[in-house]
Design a protein around this motif. Structure first.
Motif, PDB file in Angstrom:
ATOM      1  N   PRO A  14      -2.860   5.716  10.471  1.00 40.75           N
ATOM      2  CA  PRO A  14      -2.981   7.063   8.916  1.00 40.75           C
ATOM      3  C   PRO A  14      -2.284   6.710   8.086  1.00 40.75           C
ATOM      4  O   PRO A  14      -2.202   6.763   7.162  1.00 40.75           O
ATOM      5  CB  PRO A  14      -3.668   8.082   9.518  1.00 40.75           C
ATOM      6  N   TRP A  15      -0.750   6.672   8.272  1.00 43.31           N
ATOM      7  CA  TRP A  15       0.325   6.596   7.543  1.00 43.31           C
ATOM      8  C   TRP A  15       0.226   5.718   6.853  1.00 43.31           C
ATOM      9  O   TRP A  15       0.237   5.471   5.386  1.00 43.31           O
ATOM     10  CB  TRP A  15       1.440   6.463   7.868  1.00 43.31           C
ATOM     11  N   LEU A  16       0.345   4.304   7.158  1.00 43.13           N
ATOM     12  CA  LEU A  16      -0.082   3.674   5.721  1.00 43.13           C
ATOM     13  C   LEU A  16      -0.868   2.632   5.246  1.00 43.13           C
ATOM     14  O   LEU A  16      -1.140   2.533   4.245  1.00 43.13           O
ATOM     15  CB  LEU A  16       0.348   1.980   7.361  1.00 43.13           C
ATOM     16  N   ALA A  17      -2.083   3.189   6.480  1.00 43.18           N
ATOM     17  CA  ALA A  17      -3.548   3.437   6.142  1.00 43.18           C
ATOM     18  C   ALA A  17      -3.764   4.313   3.969  1.00 43.18           C
ATOM     19  O   ALA A  17      -3.954   3.973   2.995  1.00 43.18           O
ATOM     20  CB  ALA A  17      -4.406   3.646   5.710  1.00 43.18           C
ATOM     21  N   ASP A  18      -2.858   5.366   4.099  1.00 44.18           N
ATOM     22  CA  ASP A  18      -2.558   6.054   3.255  1.00 44.18           C
ATOM     23  C   ASP A  18      -1.474   5.328   2.000  1.00 44.18           C
ATOM     24  O   ASP A  18      -1.590   5.774   0.497  1.00 44.18           O
ATOM     25  CB  ASP A  18      -1.867   7.682   3.600  1.00 44.18           C
ATOM     26  N   ILE A  19      -1.021   5.011   2.151  1.00 46.09           N
ATOM     27  CA  ILE A  19       0.373   4.514   1.556  1.00 46.09           C
ATOM     28  C   ILE A  19      -0.362   3.335   0.552  1.00 46.09           C
ATOM     29  O   ILE A  19      -0.856   3.453  -0.758  1.00 46.09           O
ATOM     30  CB  ILE A  19       1.160   3.907   2.151  1.00 46.09           C
ATOM     31  N   ALA A  20      -1.468   2.586   1.783  1.00 46.12           N
ATOM     32  CA  ALA A  20      -2.249   1.386   0.573  1.00 46.12           C
ATOM     33  C   ALA A  20      -3.074   1.961  -0.156  1.00 46.12           C
ATOM     34  O   ALA A  20      -3.426   1.673  -0.906  1.00 46.12           O
ATOM     35  CB  ALA A  20      -2.900   0.866   2.170  1.00 46.12           C
ATOM     36  N   SER A  21      -3.828   3.543   0.150  1.00 44.07           N
ATOM     37  CA  SER A  21      -4.302   3.768  -0.507  1.00 44.07           C
ATOM     38  C   SER A  21      -4.247   4.534  -1.840  1.00 44.07           C
ATOM     39  O   SER A  21      -4.477   3.992  -3.353  1.00 44.07           O
ATOM     40  CB  SER A  21      -5.745   5.169  -0.215  1.00 44.07           C
ATOM     41  N   TRP A  22      -2.954   4.478  -1.966  1.00 39.80           N
ATOM     42  CA  TRP A  22      -1.743   5.542  -3.353  1.00 39.80           C
ATOM     43  C   TRP A  22      -2.210   4.339  -3.965  1.00 39.80           C
ATOM     44  O   TRP A  22      -1.971   3.639  -5.134  1.00 39.80           O
ATOM     45  CB  TRP A  22      -1.085   5.804  -2.453  1.00 39.80           C
ATOM     46  N   LEU A  23      -1.560   2.870  -3.532  1.00 36.43           N
ATOM     47  CA  LEU A  23      -0.847   1.087  -3.895  1.00 36.43           C
ATOM     48  C   LEU A  23      -2.973   1.076  -5.157  1.00 36.43           C
ATOM     49  O   LEU A  23      -2.294   0.628  -6.155  1.00 36.43           O
ATOM     50  CB  LEU A  23      -0.691   0.387  -3.227  1.00 36.43           C
ATOM     51  N   GLY A  24      -3.467   1.478  -3.592  1.00 33.18           N
ATOM     52  CA  GLY A  24      -4.819   1.164  -4.267  1.00 33.18           C
ATOM     53  C   GLY A  24      -4.990   1.655  -6.010  1.00 33.18           C
ATOM     54  O   GLY A  24      -5.774   1.339  -6.763  1.00 33.18           O
ATOM     55  N   GLU A  25      -5.258   3.420  -5.484  1.00 39.61           N
ATOM     56  CA  GLU A  25      -5.230   4.308  -6.734  1.00 39.61           C
ATOM     57  C   GLU A  25      -4.179   3.573  -7.728  1.00 39.61           C
ATOM     58  O   GLU A  25      -5.477   2.845  -9.460  1.00 39.61           O
ATOM     59  CB  GLU A  25      -5.158   5.169  -6.686  1.00 39.61           C
ATOM     60  N   ARG A  26      -3.008   3.015  -7.972  1.00 36.81           N
ATOM     61  CA  ARG A  26      -2.329   2.745  -8.993  1.00 36.81           C
ATOM     62  C   ARG A  26      -2.927   0.858  -9.642  1.00 36.81           C
ATOM     63  O   ARG A  26      -3.302   0.821 -10.692  1.00 36.81           O
ATOM     64  CB  ARG A  26      -0.876   1.889  -8.525  1.00 36.81           C
ATOM     65  N   ALA A  27      -2.883   0.493  -8.712  1.00 43.39           N
ATOM     66  CA  ALA A  27      -3.638  -0.571  -8.643  1.00 43.39           C
ATOM     67  C   ALA A  27      -4.761  -0.671  -9.280  1.00 43.39           C
ATOM     68  O   ALA A  27      -5.291  -1.702 -10.907  1.00 43.39           O
ATOM     69  CB  ALA A  27      -3.862  -1.456  -7.815  1.00 43.39           C
ATOM     70  N   THR A  28      -6.223  -0.094  -9.547  1.00 42.28           N
ATOM     71  CA  THR A  28      -6.611   0.152 -10.401  1.00 42.28           C
ATOM     72  C   THR A  28      -6.413   0.755 -11.746  1.00 42.28           C
ATOM     73  O   THR A  28      -7.589   0.458 -12.110  1.00 42.28           O
ATOM     74  CB  THR A  28      -8.936   1.108  -9.378  1.00 42.28           C
ATOM     75  N   ALA A  29      -5.726   1.532 -11.584  1.00 47.50           N
ATOM     76  CA  ALA A  29      -5.875   1.844 -12.717  1.00 47.50           C
ATOM     77  C   ALA A  29      -4.899   1.232 -13.530  1.00 47.50           C
ATOM     78  O   ALA A  29      -4.593   1.586 -14.934  1.00 47.50           O
ATOM     79  CB  ALA A  29      -5.133   3.261 -12.559  1.00 47.50           C
ATOM     80  N   GLY A  30      -4.716   0.170 -13.131  1.00 48.79           N
ATOM     81  CA  GLY A  30      -3.535  -0.940 -13.645  1.00 48.79           C
ATOM     82  C   GLY A  30      -2.196  -0.401 -14.450  1.00 48.79           C
ATOM     83  O   GLY A  30      -1.345  -1.236 -14.904  1.00 48.79           O
ATOM     84  N   GLU A  31      -1.607   0.328 -12.700  1.00 46.80           N
ATOM     85  CA  GLU A  31       0.283   1.019 -13.241  1.00 46.80           C
ATOM     86  C   GLU A  31       0.617   0.362 -12.941  1.00 46.80           C
ATOM     87  O   GLU A  31       0.094  -0.085 -11.357  1.00 46.80           O
ATOM     88  CB  GLU A  31      -0.255   2.014 -13.073  1.00 46.80           C
ATOM     89  N   THR A  32       1.259  -0.757 -13.333  1.00 52.83           N
ATOM     90  CA  THR A  32       3.161  -0.613 -12.131  1.00 52.83           C
ATOM     91  C   THR A  32       3.477   0.195 -11.020  1.00 52.83           C
ATOM     92  O   THR A  32       3.461   1.578 -11.777  1.00 52.83           O
ATOM     93  CB  THR A  32       3.671  -1.588 -12.774  1.00 52.83           C
ATOM     94  N   ALA A  33       3.674   0.295  -9.762  1.00 48.83           N
ATOM     95  CA  ALA A  33       4.019   1.704  -9.197  1.00 48.83           C
ATOM     96  C   ALA A  33       5.609   0.716  -8.318  1.00 48.83           C
ATOM     97  O   ALA A  33       5.207  -0.221  -8.041  1.00 48.83           O
ATOM     98  CB  ALA A  33       3.211   1.992  -8.377  1.00 48.83           C
ATOM     99  N   VAL A  34       6.905   1.484  -7.652  1.00 46.96           N
ATOM    100  CA  VAL A  34       7.486   0.610  -6.999  1.00 46.96           C
ATOM    101  C   VAL A  34       7.032   2.620  -5.947  1.00 46.96           C
ATOM    102  O   VAL A  34       7.102   3.604  -6.141  1.00 46.96           O
ATOM    103  CB  VAL A  34       8.901   1.576  -7.597  1.00 46.96           C
ATOM    104  N   ILE A  35       6.803   1.870  -4.682  1.00 47.15           N
ATOM    105  CA  ILE A  35       6.888   2.668  -3.077  1.00 47.15           C
ATOM    106  C   ILE A  35       8.226   2.273  -2.142  1.00 47.15           C
ATOM    107  O   ILE A  35       8.089   1.087  -2.275  1.00 47.15           O
ATOM    108  CB  ILE A  35       5.657   2.741  -2.717  1.00 47.15           C
TER     109      ILE A  35
END
Length: 171
Positions: A61-82
């Motif tokens: 579930p931890w990895l799924a939550d991180i992937a979801s956060w990354l996916g939200e950034r991708a959808t928004a067209g944002e560069t993100a670092v985690i």
């Protein structure tokens, strides 16, 4: 449409320098920053604090939550670092579901160097005793995985510059 925004996951064992490098990298390129430890459940934190390594079921579930956060950034067209240990390829496979812009910066190096760092660290729920289990689980980035492996014994500024160069990131 422009190039895909990157979502950079800085990986490695506890004490490898993920947080420092991720912070510098995010500052350098003006990216949104997150710490994967913030996504852990209370149960996971309690388990690690008690000196017990997490298993794949704990991490799912931890990895799924991180992937979801990354996916939200991708959808928004944002560069993100985690930051995220992402020690096994299967864990990185979950993170890659966030989109085509996911890239990894893996900080790798001698276990004794990391053990020495952990010995001098306080205020973190990950006890140094779990380092052996992390190195046992560690699967280096495969040649077919998008990203770069860097020597964690280098200083953080050099690591950040090399990560930017390898990923084609510019301020």
């Amino acid at each position: 449409m422009g190039a895909t925004a990157l979502q950079v996951v800085v990986t490695g064992v506890s004490g490898s320098g993920k947080t420092t490098v991720a912070r510098l990298l995010a500052e350098e390129v003006g990216a949104r920053l997150a710490e994967a430890d913030e996504f852990h459940s209370r149960a996971n934190i309690d388990k690690m604090s008690a000196g017990h390594p997490l298993d794949d079921q704990d991490r799912a579930p931890w990895l799924a939550d991180i992937a979801s956060w990354l996916g939200e950034r991708a959808t928004a067209g944002e560069t993100a670092v985690i930051t995220c240990s992402a020690l096994k390829r299967a864990y990185r496979d979950v993170l890659r579901t966030a989109g085509p812009g996911v890239r990894f910066v893996h900080l790798a190096g001698p276990q004794q160097v990391v053990a020495d760092r952990l010995g001098g660290r306080s205020g973190h729920f990950m006890p140094p005793e779990l380092l052996d289990s992390q190195y046992a689980d560690l699967e280096p980035l495969g040649e077919d995985e998008a990203g770069v492996t860097l020597d964690l014994t280098l200083d953080a500024t050099t690591l950040t510059a090399r990560a930017c160069a390898a990923l084609g990131l510019r301020p």
